[in-house]
Design an enzyme around this catalytic site. Structure first.
Site, PDB file in Angstrom:
ATOM      1  N   ASN A  65     -10.462  -9.034   0.517  1.00 46.03           N
ATOM      2  CA  ASN A  65      -9.529  -8.515   1.521  1.00 46.03           C
ATOM      3  C   ASN A  65      -9.769  -9.172   2.874  1.00 46.03           C
ATOM      4  O   ASN A  65     -10.898  -9.446   3.263  1.00 46.03           O
ATOM      5  CB  ASN A  65      -9.557  -6.980   1.609  1.00 46.03           C
ATOM      6  CG  ASN A  65     -10.926  -6.400   1.864  1.00 46.03           C
ATOM      7  OD1 ASN A  65     -11.937  -6.941   1.434  1.00 46.03           O
ATOM      8  ND2 ASN A  65     -10.959  -5.285   2.576  1.00 46.03           N
ATOM      9  N   GLU A  67      -8.626  -8.834   6.841  1.00 47.20           N
ATOM     10  CA  GLU A  67      -7.987  -7.913   7.797  1.00 47.20           C
ATOM     11  C   GLU A  67      -7.612  -8.621   9.093  1.00 47.20           C
ATOM     12  O   GLU A  67      -7.945  -9.783   9.315  1.00 47.20           O
ATOM     13  CB  GLU A  67      -8.930  -6.727   8.055  1.00 47.20           C
ATOM     14  CG  GLU A  67      -9.157  -5.932   6.765  1.00 47.20           C
ATOM     15  CD  GLU A  67      -9.996  -4.678   6.972  1.00 47.20           C
ATOM     16  OE1 GLU A  67     -10.585  -4.492   8.063  1.00 47.20           O
ATOM     17  OE2 GLU A  67     -10.057  -3.878   6.012  1.00 47.20           O
ATOM     18  N   CYS A  76      -4.822  -7.241   0.836  1.00 50.03           N
ATOM     19  CA  CYS A  76      -5.805  -6.782  -0.151  1.00 50.03           C
ATOM     20  C   CYS A  76      -6.396  -7.949  -0.928  1.00 50.03           C
ATOM     21  O   CYS A  76      -5.748  -8.990  -1.122  1.00 50.03           O
ATOM     22  CB  CYS A  76      -5.133  -5.853  -1.157  1.00 50.03           C
ATOM     23  SG  CYS A  76      -4.602  -4.283  -0.482  1.00 50.03           S
ATOM     24  N   GLU A  78      -6.886  -8.256  -4.127  1.00 51.09           N
ATOM     25  CA  GLU A  78      -6.146  -8.601  -5.354  1.00 51.09           C
ATOM     26  C   GLU A  78      -5.008  -9.562  -5.038  1.00 51.09           C
ATOM     27  O   GLU A  78      -4.768 -10.528  -5.753  1.00 51.09           O
ATOM     28  CB  GLU A  78      -5.554  -7.336  -5.998  1.00 51.09           C
ATOM     29  CG  GLU A  78      -6.568  -6.304  -6.428  1.00 51.09           C
ATOM     30  CD  GLU A  78      -6.830  -5.270  -5.345  1.00 51.09           C
ATOM     31  OE1 GLU A  78      -7.057  -5.653  -4.173  1.00 51.09           O
ATOM     32  OE2 GLU A  78      -6.811  -4.072  -5.661  1.00 51.09           O
ATOM     33  N   CYS A 115      -4.443  -0.742  -5.176  1.00 50.91           N
ATOM     34  CA  CYS A 115      -3.447   0.063  -4.463  1.00 50.91           C
ATOM     35  C   CYS A 115      -2.064  -0.166  -5.080  1.00 50.91           C
ATOM     36  O   CYS A 115      -1.868  -1.085  -5.891  1.00 50.91           O
ATOM     37  CB  CYS A 115      -3.440  -0.286  -2.980  1.00 50.91           C
ATOM     38  SG  CYS A 115      -2.583  -1.829  -2.605  1.00 50.91           S
ATOM     39  N   CYS A 118      -0.576  -3.704  -4.716  1.00 46.66           N
ATOM     40  CA  CYS A 118      -1.208  -4.703  -5.590  1.00 46.66           C
ATOM     41  C   CYS A 118      -0.774  -4.498  -7.036  1.00 46.66           C
ATOM     42  O   CYS A 118      -0.587  -5.466  -7.775  1.00 46.66           O
ATOM     43  CB  CYS A 118      -2.723  -4.638  -5.460  1.00 46.66           C
ATOM     44  SG  CYS A 118      -3.277  -5.298  -3.867  1.00 46.66           S
TER      45      CYS A 118
HETATM   46  N1  THU Z   1      -7.893  -2.977  -0.106  1.00 53.07           N
HETATM   47  C1  THU Z   1      -7.948  -3.947  -1.062  1.00 53.07           C
HETATM   48  O1  THU Z   1      -8.406  -5.064  -0.804  1.00 53.07           O
HETATM   49  N2  THU Z   1      -7.476  -3.643  -2.296  1.00 53.07           N
HETATM   50  C2  THU Z   1      -6.940  -2.439  -2.656  1.00 53.07           C
HETATM   51  O2  THU Z   1      -6.467  -2.285  -3.774  1.00 53.07           O
HETATM   52  C3  THU Z   1      -6.945  -1.342  -1.703  1.00 53.07           C
HETATM   53  C4  THU Z   1      -7.397  -1.635  -0.326  1.00 53.07           C
HETATM   54  C5  THU Z   1      -8.371  -3.305   1.240  1.00 53.07           C
HETATM   55  C6  THU Z   1      -7.292  -3.356   2.288  1.00 53.07           C
HETATM   56  C7  THU Z   1      -8.067  -3.085   3.539  1.00 53.07           C
HETATM   57  O3  THU Z   1      -8.618  -4.311   4.008  1.00 53.07           O
HETATM   58  C8  THU Z   1      -9.209  -2.189   3.089  1.00 53.07           C
HETATM   59  O4  THU Z   1      -9.299  -2.341   1.688  1.00 53.07           O
HETATM   60  C9  THU Z   1      -9.024  -0.733   3.419  1.00 53.07           C
HETATM   61  O5  THU Z   1      -7.798  -0.287   3.001  1.00 53.07           O
END
Ligand code: THU
Length: 164
Positions: A65, A67, A76, A78, A115, A118
């Protein structure tokens, strides 16, 4: 007259605790997802996620991930892995995706599933290649949740067929 109905939808997955049941490629995929966690850039949420995608040529592409100070700009793990794979190997279909999070310091006693966004992205590649994508989710005790197709955890998915 049509009677009102109650519809109950199921999700479906298996849990494997013995990594020896996985073949070499699966094990590599799982290990690369774990390693990818270290490349997460998550200074805002402090929630690190790693993912690894297995292609039909046995290449493994990773993602984590990423940000941004303007929060919605992040992505994310994935999707970073899936889009990386699709952009760099446009001719290769996707066989599987593995993911996990950095559980250190987290009070989580269960695996963290992809999530909704994804899941929809995984579905896109299933539909693109007319092939199920296996999902492996590594939990806090190295247990692995195995999902045969994202459709098993995405009831009532939005299908690309709707746009035809
Ligand atoms: N995140 C992911 O990388 N994958 C997911 O399936 C859910 C959330 C990340 C997004 C963000 O950077 C952090 O987790 C918190 O939501």
């Amino acid at each position: 007259m049509i009677k009102s109905q109650h519809v109950n939808l199921q999700v479906s997955f298996a849990i494997e605790t013995n990594w020896e049941t996985f073949n070499i490629l699966e094990r590599q995929l799982l290990l690369k997802a774990k390693k990818a966690v270290q490349t997460a850039y998550a200074p805002y949420s402090k929630f690190k996620v790693g993912a690894a995608v297995l292609l039909d040529n046995n290449e493994i592409i990773t993602g984590s991930n990423q940000e941004n100070a303007t929060y919605p700009n992040g992505l994310c793990a994935e999707r970073v892995a899936l889009f990386n794979a699709s952009a760099n190997y446009p001719e290769n279909s996707i066989e599987a995706i593995a993911l996990t999070i950095d559980f250190v310091g987290k009070n989580l006693d269960q695996p963290v599933f992809p999530c909704g966004g994804c899941r929809q992205s995984i579905l896109e590649y299933e539909e693109r290649w007319s092939k199920n994508i296996k999902i492996y989710v590594i939990g806090p005790n190295e247990e692995v949740v195995i999902i045969d197709t994202v459709k098993d955890i995405l009831p009532l998915a939005f299908s690309s067929d709707y746009l035809k």
